[in-house]
Design a protein around this motif. Sequence first.
Motif, PDB file in Angstrom:
ATOM      1  N   SER A 209       0.807  -1.229   0.000  1.00 53.28           N
ATOM      2  CA  SER A 209       0.000   0.000   0.000  1.00 53.28           C
ATOM      3  C   SER A 209       0.840   1.278   0.000  1.00 53.28           C
ATOM      4  CB  SER A 209      -0.963   0.014   1.189  1.00 53.28           C
ATOM      5  OG  SER A 209      -0.252   0.027   2.406  1.00 53.28           O
ATOM      6  N   ARG A 210       2.128   1.166   0.339  1.00 55.38           N
ATOM      7  CA  ARG A 210       2.987   2.361   0.336  1.00 55.38           C
ATOM      8  C   ARG A 210       3.129   2.948  -1.057  1.00 55.38           C
ATOM      9  NH1 ARG A 210       7.475  -0.592   4.042  1.00 55.38           N
ATOM     10  NH2 ARG A 210       6.292  -0.548   6.011  1.00 55.38           N
ATOM     11  N   GLN A 211       3.089   2.106  -2.052  1.00 55.85           N
ATOM     12  CA  GLN A 211       3.122   2.561  -3.454  1.00 55.85           C
ATOM     13  C   GLN A 211       1.923   1.962  -4.186  1.00 55.85           C
ATOM     14  OE1 GLN A 211       7.290   1.146  -4.114  1.00 55.85           O
ATOM     15  NE2 GLN A 211       7.658   3.253  -4.793  1.00 55.85           N
ATOM     16  N   LEU A 212       0.763   2.172  -3.591  1.00 60.09           N
ATOM     17  CA  LEU A 212      -0.445   1.497  -4.036  1.00 60.09           C
ATOM     18  C   LEU A 212      -0.746   1.736  -5.508  1.00 60.09           C
ATOM     19  CD1 LEU A 212      -2.938  -0.193  -3.422  1.00 60.09           C
ATOM     20  CD2 LEU A 212      -4.107   1.907  -2.696  1.00 60.09           C
ATOM     21  N   MET A 213      -0.824   2.997  -5.913  1.00 60.00           N
ATOM     22  CA  MET A 213      -1.217   3.287  -7.293  1.00 60.00           C
ATOM     23  C   MET A 213      -0.172   2.782  -8.274  1.00 60.00           C
ATOM     24  SD  MET A 213      -4.221   4.247  -7.378  1.00 60.00           S
ATOM     25  CE  MET A 213      -4.175   4.361  -9.166  1.00 60.00           C
ATOM     26  N   ASP A 214       1.105   2.927  -7.924  1.00 60.02           N
ATOM     27  CA  ASP A 214       2.159   2.415  -8.814  1.00 60.02           C
ATOM     28  C   ASP A 214       2.026   0.903  -8.974  1.00 60.02           C
ATOM     29  OD1 ASP A 214       3.211   4.919  -9.151  1.00 60.02           O
ATOM     30  OD2 ASP A 214       4.831   4.660  -7.691  1.00 60.02           O
ATOM     31  N   ASN A 215       1.747   0.205  -7.866  1.00 60.46           N
ATOM     32  CA  ASN A 215       1.616  -1.252  -7.927  1.00 60.46           C
ATOM     33  C   ASN A 215       0.390  -1.688  -8.721  1.00 60.46           C
ATOM     34  OD1 ASN A 215       3.933  -1.965  -6.454  1.00 60.46           O
ATOM     35  ND2 ASN A 215       2.893  -1.612  -4.501  1.00 60.46           N
ATOM     36  N   ILE A 216      -0.716  -0.983  -8.543  1.00 59.94           N
ATOM     37  CA  ILE A 216      -1.936  -1.334  -9.288  1.00 59.94           C
ATOM     38  C   ILE A 216      -1.767  -1.041 -10.775  1.00 59.94           C
ATOM     39  CG2 ILE A 216      -4.356  -0.696  -9.631  1.00 59.94           C
ATOM     40  CD1 ILE A 216      -4.672  -0.507  -6.629  1.00 59.94           C
ATOM     41  N   ILE A 217      -1.157   0.083 -11.082  1.00 60.03           N
ATOM     42  CA  ILE A 217      -0.929   0.433 -12.497  1.00 60.03           C
ATOM     43  C   ILE A 217       0.012  -0.575 -13.149  1.00 60.03           C
ATOM     44  CG2 ILE A 217       0.154   2.143 -14.018  1.00 60.03           C
ATOM     45  CD1 ILE A 217      -0.996   4.302 -12.131  1.00 60.03           C
ATOM     46  N   LEU A 218       1.028  -1.021 -12.406  1.00 58.96           N
ATOM     47  CA  LEU A 218       1.950  -2.025 -12.943  1.00 58.96           C
ATOM     48  C   LEU A 218       1.227  -3.352 -13.175  1.00 58.96           C
ATOM     49  CD1 LEU A 218       4.786  -2.901 -13.746  1.00 58.96           C
ATOM     50  CD2 LEU A 218       5.243  -3.412 -11.327  1.00 58.96           C
ATOM     51  N   LEU A 219       0.371  -3.735 -12.248  1.00 60.93           N
ATOM     52  CA  LEU A 219      -0.424  -4.956 -12.427  1.00 60.93           C
ATOM     53  C   LEU A 219      -1.318  -4.824 -13.646  1.00 60.93           C
ATOM     54  CD1 LEU A 219      -1.549  -7.699 -11.543  1.00 60.93           C
ATOM     55  CD2 LEU A 219      -3.068  -6.484  -9.952  1.00 60.93           C
TER      56      LEU A 219
ATOM     57  N   PHE B 132      -0.542  -9.036 -21.372  1.00 58.58           N
ATOM     58  CA  PHE B 132      -0.486 -10.494 -21.242  1.00 58.58           C
ATOM     59  C   PHE B 132       0.907 -10.978 -20.837  1.00 58.58           C
ATOM     60  CE2 PHE B 132      -3.920  -9.450 -24.138  1.00 58.58           C
ATOM     61  CZ  PHE B 132      -4.974 -10.137 -23.569  1.00 58.58           C
ATOM     62  N   THR B 133       1.578 -10.160 -20.019  1.00 62.15           N
ATOM     63  CA  THR B 133       2.880 -10.546 -19.470  1.00 62.15           C
ATOM     64  C   THR B 133       2.756 -10.926 -17.994  1.00 62.15           C
ATOM     65  OG1 THR B 133       3.369  -8.215 -19.008  1.00 62.15           O
ATOM     66  CG2 THR B 133       4.185  -9.132 -21.091  1.00 62.15           C
ATOM     67  N   TYR B 134       1.541 -10.891 -17.470  1.00 63.33           N
ATOM     68  CA  TYR B 134       1.313 -11.240 -16.061  1.00 63.33           C
ATOM     69  C   TYR B 134       1.679 -12.695 -15.815  1.00 63.33           C
ATOM     70  CZ  TYR B 134      -1.208 -12.828 -11.939  1.00 63.33           C
ATOM     71  OH  TYR B 134      -1.528 -13.421 -10.744  1.00 63.33           O
ATOM     72  N   GLN B 135       2.388 -12.930 -14.721  1.00 66.99           N
ATOM     73  CA  GLN B 135       2.693 -14.284 -14.276  1.00 66.99           C
ATOM     74  C   GLN B 135       2.403 -14.381 -12.783  1.00 66.99           C
ATOM     75  OE1 GLN B 135       6.832 -14.832 -15.560  1.00 66.99           O
ATOM     76  NE2 GLN B 135       6.097 -16.244 -17.139  1.00 66.99           N
ATOM     77  N   HIS B 136       1.680 -15.415 -12.413  1.00 68.52           N
ATOM     78  CA  HIS B 136       1.332 -15.607 -11.003  1.00 68.52           C
ATOM     79  C   HIS B 136       2.579 -16.006 -10.223  1.00 68.52           C
ATOM     80  CE1 HIS B 136      -0.873 -16.970  -7.460  1.00 68.52           C
ATOM     81  NE2 HIS B 136      -1.999 -16.534  -7.989  1.00 68.52           N
ATOM     82  N   SER B 137       2.756 -15.419  -9.040  1.00 70.01           N
ATOM     83  CA  SER B 137       3.901 -15.749  -8.188  1.00 70.01           C
ATOM     84  C   SER B 137       3.654 -17.052  -7.431  1.00 70.01           C
ATOM     85  CB  SER B 137       4.152 -14.617  -7.186  1.00 70.01           C
ATOM     86  OG  SER B 137       4.331 -13.388  -7.860  1.00 70.01           O
ATOM     87  N   GLY B 138       4.646 -17.446  -6.652  1.00 68.27           N
ATOM     88  CA  GLY B 138       4.525 -18.654  -5.850  1.00 68.27           C
ATOM     89  C   GLY B 138       3.690 -18.424  -4.598  1.00 68.27           C
ATOM     90  N   TYR B 139       3.679 -19.400  -3.709  1.00 71.03           N
ATOM     91  CA  TYR B 139       2.835 -19.376  -2.528  1.00 71.03           C
ATOM     92  C   TYR B 139       3.658 -19.560  -1.256  1.00 71.03           C
ATOM     93  CZ  TYR B 139      -1.227 -19.909  -5.596  1.00 71.03           C
ATOM     94  OH  TYR B 139      -2.184 -19.720  -6.558  1.00 71.03           O
ATOM     95  N   GLU B 140       3.198 -18.936  -0.195  1.00 69.71           N
ATOM     96  CA  GLU B 140       3.737 -19.182   1.136  1.00 69.71           C
ATOM     97  C   GLU B 140       2.898 -20.279   1.790  1.00 69.71           C
ATOM     98  OE1 GLU B 140       3.927 -16.988   5.509  1.00 69.71           O
ATOM     99  OE2 GLU B 140       3.457 -15.803   3.715  1.00 69.71           O
ATOM    100  N   HIS B 141       3.563 -21.303   2.270  1.00 70.41           N
ATOM    101  CA  HIS B 141       2.850 -22.454   2.832  1.00 70.41           C
ATOM    102  C   HIS B 141       2.900 -22.435   4.354  1.00 70.41           C
ATOM    103  CE1 HIS B 141       2.996 -26.755   4.345  1.00 70.41           C
ATOM    104  NE2 HIS B 141       1.790 -26.668   3.839  1.00 70.41           N
ATOM    105  N   PHE B 142       1.744 -22.697   4.985  1.00 76.78           N
ATOM    106  CA  PHE B 142       1.704 -22.887   6.426  1.00 76.78           C
ATOM    107  C   PHE B 142       0.512 -23.777   6.765  1.00 76.78           C
ATOM    108  CE2 PHE B 142      -0.523 -18.983   5.375  1.00 76.78           C
ATOM    109  CZ  PHE B 142      -1.700 -19.051   6.101  1.00 76.78           C
ATOM    110  N   LYS B 143       0.471 -24.240   8.014  1.00 72.68           N
ATOM    111  CA  LYS B 143      -0.602 -25.134   8.455  1.00 72.68           C
ATOM    112  C   LYS B 143      -1.483 -24.438   9.473  1.00 72.68           C
ATOM    113  CE  LYS B 143       1.720 -29.602   7.773  1.00 72.68           C
ATOM    114  NZ  LYS B 143       0.702 -30.238   6.904  1.00 72.68           N
ATOM    115  N   ILE B 144      -2.765 -24.788   9.461  1.00 72.06           N
ATOM    116  CA  ILE B 144      -3.693 -24.323  10.487  1.00 72.06           C
ATOM    117  C   ILE B 144      -4.439 -25.539  11.033  1.00 72.06           C
ATOM    118  CG2 ILE B 144      -3.996 -22.041   9.432  1.00 72.06           C
ATOM    119  CD1 ILE B 144      -6.800 -23.030   8.510  1.00 72.06           C
ATOM    120  N   SER B 145      -5.045 -25.380  12.204  1.00 78.72           N
ATOM    121  CA  SER B 145      -5.893 -26.427  12.780  1.00 78.72           C
ATOM    122  C   SER B 145      -7.278 -25.848  12.986  1.00 78.72           C
ATOM    123  CB  SER B 145      -5.330 -26.907  14.118  1.00 78.72           C
ATOM    124  OG  SER B 145      -4.068 -27.498  13.923  1.00 78.72           O
ATOM    125  N   ASP B 146      -8.296 -26.471  12.332  1.00 79.43           N
ATOM    126  CA  ASP B 146      -9.644 -25.877  12.427  1.00 79.43           C
ATOM    127  C   ASP B 146     -10.795 -26.892  12.591  1.00 79.43           C
ATOM    128  OD1 ASP B 146      -9.560 -26.945   9.834  1.00 79.43           O
ATOM    129  OD2 ASP B 146     -10.676 -25.255   8.987  1.00 79.43           O
TER     130      ASP B 146
END
Length: 328
Positions: free
Chosen positions: A40-50, A57-71
């Motif tokens: 959010s510190r560079q919100l508009m720049d980040n949204i415009i870049l996205l 059509f150069t967008y590429q999805h990044s990887g994921y952070e993995h963690f466990k929960i108990s529910d």
Amino acid sequence: MRKIQLTHTYNDIICLNNLLSAWQEFVRDKKNKHDVQVFSRQLMDNIILLRHDLANFTYQHSGYEHFKISDPKSRDIHKASVHDRLLHHAIYRILYPFFDKTFIPDSYSCRNNKGIHKAINRFRSMGYQVSRNNSKTCWVLKCDIKKFFASVDHTVLKNIFSKYIPDKDILWLLNQVIDSFEVSKNKGLPLGNLTSQLFVNVYMNEFDQFVKHKLRQKYYIRYADDFVFMSNNRQELLNITISVRDYLGKKLTLEIHLKKISLSTLASGVDYLGYIHFPKYRILRTKTKKRVLRLANHKNLPSYLGVLKHADTHKLQDLLIDKMGNVI
């Protein structure tokens, strides 16, 4: 029968207005999260870049952070970057209203104005209808799917989307999200993506339509991968079990948990969505009662009481309040 088709375009998803609206929805309860604050510190720049990457059509999805929960059982959560989760919200804002209209009324998971408590109330009303106000035996066939999220086939999901979405650019974008994660070759959706909630409902809607239009089952409820059929004819439910297994296996590459299939009478008690259901009342599972008593504290007591009010648990509620020293 020809399926209705989405009239929105790719630009409706990637336009700045939609991305900004998606940000407002995404950030609502996440303003104190470090990664959100950094973005959010560079919100508009980040949204415009996205927007630029999507438009070109150069967008590429990044990887994921993995963690466990108990529910309460352990679950693997895969968290996407803020950049990608913003896009998930933008996609969801456009696609959810359209697809929700294609879903059957008795699908209750991850839908507006639905949820577990609507599902269990519907279970009760169906029980009354099938049993003719408890004058006949109501049989309940209960099933769930083995490793549901991990078993969703990417190719099958993409083919389903292609039936509803004529815009090839939207399909390209959906493919980027679908293919960003896999448990095994070409299979699996991440628990944690907003889009996954929509994708599994689109996927299972194929089964819902089969149940309604081919099997012609009137008394059927589905919540995610947990579903039940009701009938006063036990043999009817036994007969459809084979059709259900065949359809899920051949059309959706899904496998029913054979050890979790149950066929019992409502009068004997049916364990569904966290409650044990009887013709005239419902109670909590024993292990749920023990967990509530163990974990309840002054902070979470109102939430637990909210869950308990949907079952016949007056004694348990009184016990909890006494335990907390009458502080709610």
